[in-house]
Design a protein around this motif. Structure first.
Motif, mmCIF file in Angstrom:
data_model
loop_
_atom_site.group_PDB
_atom_site.id
_atom_site.type_symbol
_atom_site.label_atom_id
_atom_site.label_comp_id
_atom_site.label_asym_id
_atom_site.label_seq_id
_atom_site.Cartn_x
_atom_site.Cartn_y
_atom_site.Cartn_z
ATOM 1 N N PRO A 1 27.411 -78.042 -59.099
ATOM 2 C CA PRO A 1 28.005 -78.842 -60.305
ATOM 3 C C PRO A 1 28.017 -78.111 -61.610
ATOM 4 N N VAL A 2 29.145 -78.052 -62.167
ATOM 5 C CA VAL A 2 29.105 -77.348 -63.671
ATOM 6 C C VAL A 2 29.893 -78.344 -64.537
ATOM 7 N N TYR A 3 29.678 -77.749 -66.033
ATOM 8 C CA TYR A 3 30.591 -78.629 -66.993
ATOM 9 C C TYR A 3 31.270 -77.511 -67.431
ATOM 10 N N MET A 4 32.480 -77.872 -67.992
ATOM 11 C CA MET A 4 33.495 -76.800 -68.646
ATOM 12 C C MET A 4 34.200 -77.249 -70.040
ATOM 13 N N ALA A 5 34.230 -76.646 -70.840
ATOM 14 C CA ALA A 5 35.283 -76.802 -71.917
ATOM 15 C C ALA A 5 36.436 -75.676 -72.236
ATOM 16 N N PHE A 6 37.547 -76.002 -72.243
ATOM 17 C CA PHE A 6 38.392 -75.025 -72.811
ATOM 18 C C PHE A 6 39.743 -75.616 -73.708
ATOM 19 N N ASN B 1 17.407 -76.065 -78.487
ATOM 20 C CA ASN B 1 15.897 -75.419 -78.128
ATOM 21 C C ASN B 1 15.971 -74.134 -78.412
ATOM 22 N N GLY B 2 16.644 -73.640 -79.263
ATOM 23 C CA GLY B 2 16.524 -72.207 -79.859
ATOM 24 C C GLY B 2 17.376 -71.282 -78.923
ATOM 25 N N ARG B 3 18.316 -71.882 -77.794
ATOM 26 C CA ARG B 3 18.998 -71.242 -77.079
ATOM 27 C C ARG B 3 20.674 -71.654 -77.286
ATOM 28 N N LYS B 4 21.558 -70.862 -76.878
ATOM 29 C CA LYS B 4 23.016 -71.349 -76.995
ATOM 30 C C LYS B 4 23.982 -70.303 -76.041
ATOM 31 N N LEU B 5 24.788 -70.898 -75.821
ATOM 32 C CA LEU B 5 25.908 -70.275 -75.048
ATOM 33 C C LEU B 5 27.187 -70.299 -75.918
ATOM 34 N N THR B 6 27.939 -68.861 -76.021
ATOM 35 C CA THR B 6 29.178 -69.106 -76.841
ATOM 36 C C THR B 6 30.169 -68.645 -75.827
ATOM 37 N N TRP B 7 31.621 -68.796 -76.411
ATOM 38 C CA TRP B 7 32.710 -68.635 -75.518
ATOM 39 C C TRP B 7 33.762 -68.324 -76.536
ATOM 40 N N GLN B 8 34.521 -67.068 -76.535
ATOM 41 C CA GLN B 8 35.665 -66.701 -77.475
ATOM 42 C C GLN B 8 36.824 -66.302 -76.573
ATOM 43 N N GLY B 9 37.961 -66.885 -76.828
ATOM 44 C CA GLY B 9 39.262 -66.618 -76.146
ATOM 45 C C GLY B 9 40.392 -66.744 -76.782
ATOM 46 N N LEU C 1 34.329 -71.972 -71.409
ATOM 47 C CA LEU C 1 32.950 -72.147 -71.576
ATOM 48 C C LEU C 1 32.627 -72.948 -70.367
ATOM 49 N N VAL C 2 31.753 -72.213 -69.576
ATOM 50 C CA VAL C 2 31.086 -73.090 -68.331
ATOM 51 C C VAL C 2 29.622 -73.139 -68.360
ATOM 52 N N VAL C 3 29.067 -74.051 -68.295
ATOM 53 C CA VAL C 3 27.907 -74.579 -68.324
ATOM 54 C C VAL C 3 27.112 -74.991 -66.973
ATOM 55 N N GLN D 1 17.190 -86.735 -67.422
ATOM 56 C CA GLN D 1 17.863 -87.860 -66.797
ATOM 57 C C GLN D 1 19.238 -88.336 -67.300
ATOM 58 N N GLU D 2 19.510 -87.676 -68.628
ATOM 59 C CA GLU D 2 20.670 -88.008 -69.225
ATOM 60 C C GLU D 2 21.447 -87.072 -69.852
ATOM 61 N N LEU D 3 22.620 -86.715 -69.700
ATOM 62 C CA LEU D 3 23.274 -85.661 -70.349
ATOM 63 C C LEU D 3 23.697 -85.760 -71.541
ATOM 64 N N LYS D 4 23.410 -84.930 -72.616
ATOM 65 C CA LYS D 4 23.741 -85.099 -74.117
ATOM 66 C C LYS D 4 24.058 -83.701 -74.567
ATOM 67 N N LEU D 5 25.365 -83.403 -74.728
ATOM 68 C CA LEU D 5 26.022 -81.979 -74.801
ATOM 69 C C LEU D 5 26.769 -81.879 -76.202
ATOM 70 N N ARG D 6 26.379 -81.227 -77.036
ATOM 71 C CA ARG D 6 27.111 -81.004 -78.356
ATOM 72 C C ARG D 6 27.996 -79.773 -78.268
ATOM 73 N N VAL D 7 29.506 -79.950 -78.242
ATOM 74 C CA VAL D 7 30.142 -78.817 -78.344
ATOM 75 C C VAL D 7 30.791 -78.570 -79.630
ATOM 76 N N THR D 8 30.602 -77.172 -80.069
ATOM 77 C CA THR D 8 31.136 -77.062 -81.400
ATOM 78 C C THR D 8 32.295 -75.853 -81.145
ATOM 79 N N GLY D 9 32.990 -75.712 -82.152
ATOM 80 C CA GLY D 9 34.023 -74.593 -82.069
ATOM 81 C C GLY D 9 35.131 -74.466 -83.286
ATOM 82 N N ARG D 10 35.578 -73.750 -83.258
ATOM 83 C CA ARG D 10 36.919 -73.592 -84.506
ATOM 84 C C ARG D 10 38.026 -72.580 -83.597
ATOM 85 N N ILE D 11 39.196 -72.772 -84.394
ATOM 86 C CA ILE D 11 40.519 -72.065 -83.953
ATOM 87 C C ILE D 11 40.856 -71.345 -85.316
#
Length: 249
Positions: A165-170, A192-200, A219-221, A235-245
């Motif tokens: 199972p994955v989560y994806m933003a695009f 927690n001091g870690r991050k994933l980034t995507w640029q496209g 962005l696939v998580v 036990q609960e998903l709490k994701l904050r997705v930030t970005g810009r265009i």
């Protein structure tokens, strides 16, 4: 000389070019002349073929802004790729059959799908799911952003990639691919001091939601990492997705 000529085509010979031109019309009239009602048989009308080749017709999307005047036999190919042809509804949460130009789809998304509309080129969204172990092939959220006078669709969803199972933003651009390539975007998620980034580059809504998702062009998580970003007891998903265009120079 009669304009109707019988064809003697060997069984193993390649299909003559005229059959591709005439077959649709013959099928529509059930191989029967619409004037005299006689059976057409395996014949062709050379005079009508020459007449059809001389015809120049407007694109069927003329009322939507296309002013091309095209030879009869190239009209269909043009219409399959005409930049003025209607767009499909970009909402992926249902099998929506609505098509139209961009203003029509914007109104449709707002009124019928209750999609959130925002102005600005930056975004900061928080996605919460009480039971992250329930992964469904469905869109969680679609948000439309207006910036640079254009509209962009931000998708965020959960789905199965193989057994994982994955989560994806695009991001998708509400317009053609030639315009979409003028823009870029970035997405970021972390904690927690870690991050994933995507640029496209945003994909045009001419490409279906499923095509973009299955190509993993975003962005696939993975779920374990998403739960780590969520903190707490996982036990609960709490994701904050930030970005810009932004618009490329």
């Amino acid at each position: 000389m009669s304009c109707m000529q019988k064809l003697d085509v060997p069984a193993n010979s390649p299909e003559p070019k005229w059959t591709r031109r005439c077959l649709n019309c013959k099928n529509r009239v059930h191989n029967c002349c619409p004037s005299c009602r006689y059976d057409l048989g395996n014949i062709r009308c050379l005079a009508l073929e020459r007449f059809a080749e001389s015809l120049e017709l407007p694109c069927k999307y003329h009322s939507l802004g296309c002013h091309e005047i095209l030879p009869y036999y190239s009209k269909l190919k043009h219409e399959q790729h005409c930049q003025f042809r209607p767009y499909n509804c970009p909402y992926a949460g249902s099998d929506c059959s609505i098509t139209g130009d961009i203003p029509t789809l914007i109104a449709h998304l707002k009124d019928d799908h209750k999609v959130d509309m925002h102005d600005g080129c930056t975004f900061n969204h928080r996605y919460v799911k009480l039971n992250p172990h329930e992964v469904e092939n469905a869109t969680w959220m679609l948000t439309v952003f207006k910036c640079f006078g254009k509209q962009f669709c931000l998708h965020f969803e959960a789905f199965q990639m193989g057994m994982a199972p994955v989560y994806m933003a695009f991001l998708r651009f509400m317009g053609d691919d030639s315009e979409a390539k003028k823009f870029s975007y970035c997405l970021e998620v972390g904690a927690n001091g870690r991050k994933l980034t995507w640029q496209g580059i945003p994909r045009s809504i001419r490409d279906s939601h499923r095509k973009v998702r299955d190509s993993q062009d975003g962005l696939v998580v993975q779920r374990n990492l998403a739960l780590y970003f969520s903190g707490g007891d996982r036990q609960e998903l709490k994701l904050r997705v930030t970005g810009r265009i932004w618009k490329e120079a």
